[in-house]
Scaffold this motif. Structure first.
Motif, PDB file in Angstrom:
ATOM      1  N   UNK A  12       0.849  -1.188   0.000  1.00 14.64           N
ATOM      2  CA  UNK A  12       0.000   0.000   0.000  1.00 14.64           C
ATOM      3  C   UNK A  12       0.882   1.234   0.000  1.00 14.64           C
ATOM      4  N   UNK A  13       0.499   2.202  -0.807  1.00 15.27           N
ATOM      5  CA  UNK A  13       1.260   3.444  -0.909  1.00 15.27           C
ATOM      6  C   UNK A  13       1.016   4.299   0.339  1.00 15.27           C
ATOM      7  N   UNK A  14       2.087   4.751   0.952  1.00  9.86           N
ATOM      8  CA  UNK A  14       2.028   5.605   2.139  1.00  9.86           C
ATOM      9  C   UNK A  14       2.756   6.903   1.840  1.00  9.86           C
ATOM     10  N   UNK A  15       2.240   7.988   2.380  1.00  7.23           N
ATOM     11  CA  UNK A  15       2.924   9.283   2.312  1.00  7.23           C
ATOM     12  C   UNK A  15       3.046   9.809   3.723  1.00  7.23           C
ATOM     13  N   UNK A  16       4.276  10.090   4.128  1.00  6.08           N
ATOM     14  CA  UNK A  16       4.514  10.577   5.487  1.00  6.08           C
ATOM     15  C   UNK A  16       5.663  11.566   5.511  1.00  6.08           C
ATOM     16  N   UNK A  17       5.655  12.387   6.534  1.00  7.35           N
ATOM     17  CA  UNK A  17       6.726  13.330   6.792  1.00  7.35           C
ATOM     18  C   UNK A  17       7.649  12.680   7.820  1.00  7.35           C
ATOM     19  N   UNK A  18       8.773  12.135   7.369  1.00  8.25           N
ATOM     20  CA  UNK A  18       9.638  11.308   8.203  1.00  8.25           C
ATOM     21  C   UNK A  18      10.948  12.001   8.547  1.00  8.25           C
ATOM     22  N   UNK A  19      11.613  11.473   9.571  1.00  8.01           N
ATOM     23  CA  UNK A  19      12.932  11.967   9.948  1.00  8.01           C
ATOM     24  C   UNK A  19      14.042  11.334   9.121  1.00  8.01           C
ATOM     25  N   UNK A  20      13.710  10.333   8.307  1.00  5.83           N
ATOM     26  CA  UNK A  20      14.705   9.692   7.439  1.00  5.83           C
ATOM     27  C   UNK A  20      14.090   9.475   6.064  1.00  5.83           C
ATOM     28  N   UNK A  21      14.930   9.319   5.064  1.00  2.00           N
ATOM     29  CA  UNK A  21      14.445   9.070   3.709  1.00  2.00           C
ATOM     30  C   UNK A  21      13.974   7.631   3.598  1.00  2.00           C
ATOM     31  N   UNK A  22      12.798   7.467   3.009  1.00  2.00           N
ATOM     32  CA  UNK A  22      12.244   6.137   2.797  1.00  2.00           C
ATOM     33  C   UNK A  22      11.436   6.225   1.516  1.00  2.00           C
ATOM     34  N   UNK A  23      11.796   5.468   0.502  1.00  2.00           N
ATOM     35  CA  UNK A  23      11.092   5.550  -0.770  1.00  2.00           C
ATOM     36  C   UNK A  23      11.592   6.732  -1.577  1.00  2.00           C
ATOM     37  N   UNK A  29       5.596  18.667  -2.003  1.00  2.00           N
ATOM     38  CA  UNK A  29       5.027  18.543  -0.663  1.00  2.00           C
ATOM     39  C   UNK A  29       6.092  18.742   0.401  1.00  2.00           C
ATOM     40  N   UNK A  30       7.307  18.298   0.106  1.00  2.00           N
ATOM     41  CA  UNK A  30       8.416  18.466   1.041  1.00  2.00           C
ATOM     42  C   UNK A  30       8.702  19.948   1.273  1.00  2.00           C
ATOM     43  N   UNK A  31       8.694  20.720   0.212  1.00  2.00           N
ATOM     44  CA  UNK A  31       8.965  22.157   0.337  1.00  2.00           C
ATOM     45  C   UNK A  31       7.862  22.854   1.134  1.00  2.00           C
ATOM     46  N   UNK A  32       6.611  22.501   0.868  1.00  2.00           N
ATOM     47  CA  UNK A  32       5.497  23.123   1.591  1.00  2.00           C
ATOM     48  C   UNK A  32       5.466  22.718   3.064  1.00  2.00           C
ATOM     49  N   UNK A  33       5.744  21.454   3.361  1.00  2.00           N
ATOM     50  CA  UNK A  33       5.662  20.956   4.735  1.00  2.00           C
ATOM     51  C   UNK A  33       6.885  21.331   5.573  1.00  2.00           C
ATOM     52  N   UNK A  34       8.050  21.354   4.940  1.00  2.00           N
ATOM     53  CA  UNK A  34       9.294  21.454   5.691  1.00  2.00           C
ATOM     54  C   UNK A  34      10.116  22.684   5.336  1.00  2.00           C
ATOM     55  N   UNK A  35       9.463  23.789   5.075  1.00  2.00           N
ATOM     56  CA  UNK A  35      10.194  25.011   4.740  1.00  2.00           C
ATOM     57  C   UNK A  35      11.035  25.489   5.920  1.00  2.00           C
ATOM     58  N   UNK A  36      10.512  25.314   7.118  1.00  2.00           N
ATOM     59  CA  UNK A  36      11.229  25.772   8.306  1.00  2.00           C
ATOM     60  C   UNK A  36      12.012  24.629   8.946  1.00  2.00           C
ATOM     61  N   UNK A  37      11.380  23.472   9.050  1.00  2.00           N
ATOM     62  CA  UNK A  37      11.997  22.333   9.719  1.00  2.00           C
ATOM     63  C   UNK A  37      12.782  21.489   8.704  1.00  2.00           C
ATOM     64  N   UNK A  38      14.081  21.598   8.726  1.00  5.41           N
ATOM     65  CA  UNK A  38      14.948  20.957   7.731  1.00  5.41           C
ATOM     66  C   UNK A  38      15.292  19.504   8.070  1.00  5.41           C
ATOM     67  N   UNK A  39      14.862  19.005   9.221  1.00  4.43           N
ATOM     68  CA  UNK A  39      15.259  17.658   9.636  1.00  4.43           C
ATOM     69  C   UNK A  39      14.307  16.576   9.126  1.00  4.43           C
ATOM     70  N   UNK A  40      13.260  16.938   8.442  1.00  2.00           N
ATOM     71  CA  UNK A  40      12.288  15.961   7.963  1.00  2.00           C
ATOM     72  C   UNK A  40      12.303  15.875   6.444  1.00  2.00           C
ATOM     73  N   UNK A  41      11.735  14.784   5.946  1.00  2.00           N
ATOM     74  CA  UNK A  41      11.606  14.578   4.507  1.00  2.00           C
ATOM     75  C   UNK A  41      10.214  14.015   4.231  1.00  2.00           C
ATOM     76  N   UNK A  42       9.480  14.633   3.320  1.00  3.73           N
ATOM     77  CA  UNK A  42       8.152  14.151   2.946  1.00  3.73           C
ATOM     78  C   UNK A  42       8.329  13.084   1.872  1.00  3.73           C
ATOM     79  N   UNK A  43       8.029  11.832   2.223  1.00  6.17           N
ATOM     80  CA  UNK A  43       8.329  10.700   1.358  1.00  6.17           C
ATOM     81  C   UNK A  43       7.067   9.940   0.960  1.00  6.17           C
ATOM     82  N   UNK A  44       7.164   9.286  -0.181  1.00  2.79           N
ATOM     83  CA  UNK A  44       6.139   8.368  -0.665  1.00  2.79           C
ATOM     84  C   UNK A  44       6.811   7.009  -0.809  1.00  2.79           C
ATOM     85  N   UNK A  45       6.217   5.987  -0.166  1.00  3.42           N
ATOM     86  CA  UNK A  45       6.814   4.654  -0.199  1.00  3.42           C
ATOM     87  C   UNK A  45       5.718   3.601  -0.139  1.00  3.42           C
TER      88      UNK A  45
END
Length: 93
Positions: A12-23, A29-45
């Protein structure tokens, strides 16, 4: 018994804002979600999961059958099957 072969799993396809790269990185979406917080990555896996429609239907059917079963040995086997499906959501049919 089919459960002896193993529980049916699907991807199943998941989309999450994670602390590590996955998928793969969803850049817009990463730019919109994490403009301030640089420690996360918005991933699809894709995640290999047992919580799918077939197993949910099977678990619901087991709950219905166990309710109307009086035979002790059958009830034990049904409860054993339910233990295999403990990570599956119970849905109403």
């Amino acid at each position: 018994m089919e459960l002896k072969k193993g529980i049916y799993k699907t991807y199943e396809c998941q989309e999450e804002n994670l602390y590590m790269m996955k998928g793969k990185l969803e850049l817009t979406k990463h730019i919109h979600q994490n403009a301030i917080q640089k420690t996360r990555a918005y991933c699809c896996f894709d995640e290999h999961t047992v919580n799918n429609a077939l197993n949910q239907l099977f678990k619901a059917a087991l709950h219905i059958v166990i309710k109307y079963t009086d035979l002790g040995s059958s009830k034990l086997q049904l409860e054993r099957c339910l233990r295999h499906l403990k990570n599956v959501d119970l849905v109403s049919v």
